[in-house]
Scaffold this active site. Structure first.
Site: not given
Ligand code: FAD
Length: 539
Positions: A115, A243, A290, A351, A386
């Site tokens: 990538e 993005h 990007r 993003h 990032r």
């Molecule tokens: C379209 C897209 C493509 C991406 N592609 C990539 C990729 O290819 N590679 C990569 O490394 N990263 C990628 N990312 C980034 C990556 O997906 C995220 O940074 C990562 O998944 C975040 O994980 P997390 O567990 O920190 O948060 P999340 O997976 O967002 O989980 C957050 C959780 O907290 C919960 N929550 C939030 N607020 C509250 C509240 N007040 N009370 C209770 N629950 C709450 C939500 O419901 C959810 O369950 C991408 C992101 C997007 C949007």
């Protein structure tokens, strides 16, 4: 308000960060995981590309470290970068052990993609929906563990600190500590209290601070706002990654991503009167990196006052295009755009949030007994920008360190007795939903404020900033902040009200930290006010 639970580990959020931490601590105590929507709804589920790790020769840790440092533009924490990169293979092996399936080549090796910004093939992936696969596997493993309870449709409102429990924070016990959280049970509409020896914030990003985002609606920065309100440290919020090309389709949230590979395939960016513009910004034109493309599009939109630019694919060979991009082609067709005949409207979309709750190498925040992991945290890995596919990796590495630390800490946790006796001092507990509060008479009071914050952030605190824009944003946000706090005090608590409050809080922190950083670095791009004036005066 009732006390519903006492637990060893409270986890707020069920994405990759929360789930991988849960699976690690579950052998050492009771785990209560709360999540505000369906259990799988998260940024994790939408991750497409994959997860970065050095797997085979000739790739090396040093190359991955260097790529990460270059992307971070001089402000990564190099020790953290080294730790994350070197531990990646071990943590990936755990994801596989928990059931995640990554694609393999015919010879049985992992099929590694390359990538932007990576000098080697090192992205493990599952087709183009890697996050969905990770979320599926982790949830399955978590459900199979007898010590893990997942409460979906539970919304965390604020963390509990000494203040809420009527305890003194004084010179002898100067540290703020976390004892769990107030949560809104969305099925009963009751506020409950969950007491915990240890709390993990894993609430993800905050894309909904902006008008256009690739993030689902759960990404409202709740964890960051909660910690900030409790006087926790938050840093790096000026670094929001956009993005460059999401499909302009008003009303659709999250925004649909038009892969950067479409430009690689020959798609050309044009203004809405059909003029090419990328040559003004970079000799690589539409193939520029990007952040340059995102800034160029943003500038064209601002100068011209348009809502979007076009990605022109009409000259490309149809069969080859559809073979490469079947989902993108079909998605556009579904909304009446034939990419082979029509211009495709695109706009940059918020993003990924590089900053967040400041944590050390063990995921510890400056609030005792409170950890933060994943997109809501700031670890020092990303610096000012990032590197693609480093974020899922960051989450699993820090979940591992935080879990090891938390397991150790609960053994010596002094609050255990306090929790098992009578923890809920009546003092200082907010009077939510008391007599006198009511639902807002008009929902427009909330929905319009949300649109206003998003517009302010998009127009003044987006990809290109200036002192004038930041000052304007600050002044306008202050009005919204005051209005919303007043509403918060007299309105029955609801997710939409809490999310708006959190979004306003997060917007405030982004503006404040953007104003403090005078120079352009990484994703924080400051335009001189002089340039801005000249451009506005020109015809
Ligand atoms: C379209 C897209 C493509 C991406 N592609 C990539 C990729 O290819 N590679 C990569 O490394 N990263 C990628 N990312 C980034 C990556 O997906 C995220 O940074 C990562 O998944 C975040 O994980 P997390 O567990 O920190 O948060 P999340 O997976 O967002 O989980 C957050 C959780 O907290 C919960 N929550 C939030 N607020 C509250 C509240 N007040 N009370 C209770 N629950 C709450 C939500 O419901 C959810 O369950 C991408 C992101 C997007 C949007």
């Amino acid at each position: 308000m009732k006390l519903t639970k006492k637990t060893d580990f409270l986890i707020i959020g069920s994405g990759i960060a929360g789930l991988s931490y849960a699976l690690k601590v579950a052998g050492h105590g009771k785990v209560c995981m709360i999540t505000k929507a369906n259990e799988d709804e998260s940024n994790t589920k939408y991750a497409q590309g994959g997860i970065a790790a050095v797997m085979y020769h000739p790739d090396t840790y040093d190359k991955h470290i260097e790529d990460t440092l270059i992307a971070g533009d001089g402000i990564c924490d190099e020790n953290i970068v080294r730790m994350v990169v070197k531990e990646a293979p071990e943590r990936i092996a755990e994801l596989i052990k928990w059931g995640t399936k990554f694609d393999k080549t015919a010879s049985g090796e992992y099929d590694l993609a390359k990538e932007g910004g990576h000098s080697a093939h090192r992205i493990l992936h599952h087709k183009d929906n890697t996050g969905f696969e990770i979320e599926r596997a982790l949830l399955l493993s978590a459900h199979a563990h007898p010590n893990i309870e997942i409460l979906d449709h539970y919304f965390a409102i604020d963390i509990l600190t000494q203040h809420h429990l009527g305890l003194e924070v004084n010179s002898r016990t100067p540290d703020i500590a976390c004892f769990g959280a107030y949560v809104l049970n969305l099925r009963t509409n009751e506020i409950e209290t969950i007491l915990a020896k240890n709390t993990l914030m894993a609430t993800g990003g905050a894309g909904n601070v902006y008008s256009t985002t690739t993030n689902p609606s759960i990404a409202s920065g709740d964890g960051i706002a909660m910690v900030y309100r409790a006087k926790g440290k938050v840093e790096g919020m000026e670094f929001y990654q956009f993005h460059p090309t999401s499909l302009f389709n008003p009303g659709e949230r999250p925004s649909f991503l038009i892969s950067e590979a479409v430009r690689g395939f020959g798609g050309i960016l044009k203004t809405i009167d059909g003029e090419e513009f990328m040559h003004k910004y970079d000799i690589r034109k539409s193939l520029a990196p990007r952040d340059i493309v995102a800034r160029a599009i943003d500038n064209e939109i601002k100068i011209r006052g348009d809502d979007y630019v076009y990605l022109d694919c009409r000259h490309l060979e149809k069969d080859a295009f559809v073979k490469h991009f079947p989902n993108i082609y079909q998605k556009c067709l579904d909304i009446g755009i034939d990419m082979m005949k029509d211009y495709t409207p695109v706009v940059p979309a918020a993003h990924y949030l590089c900053g967040g709750i400041k944590v050390d190498k063990n995921g510890r925040s400056n609030i005792k007994q409170l950890y933060a992991v994943g997109e809501c945290s700031s670890t020092g890995l990303h610096g000012a920008n990032r590197l693609a596919s480093n974020s899922l990796l960051e989450a699993i590495v820090f979940a591992h360190h935080a879990a090891a630390d938390a397991i150790q800490k609960i053994k010596e946790n002094p609050i255990e007795n306090y929790i098992s006796n009578n923890p809920l001092a009546k003092k200082n507990i907010p009077n939510w939903n008391a007599e006198g509060t009511s639902y807002p008479e008009e929902m427009v009071l909330l929905t319009q404020s949300l649109r206003e914050v998003q517009a302010i952030m998009t127009n003044y605190v987006g990809i290109v900033r200036s002192n004038i824009r930041l000052q304007r944003a600050f002044d306008r946000l202050e009005i919204l902040y005051k209005e919303n706090e007043a509403l918060y005090l007299k309105t029955t608590i609801s997710p939409i009200l809490c999310e708006l409050r959190n979004i306003i809080n997060v917007a405030y922190i982004i503006i404040k930290q953007a104003r403090n950083r005078k120079e352009s670095v990484g994703l924080h791009y400051m335009m001189a006010d002089f340039d801005l004036k000249i451009k506005h005066l020109l015809p």
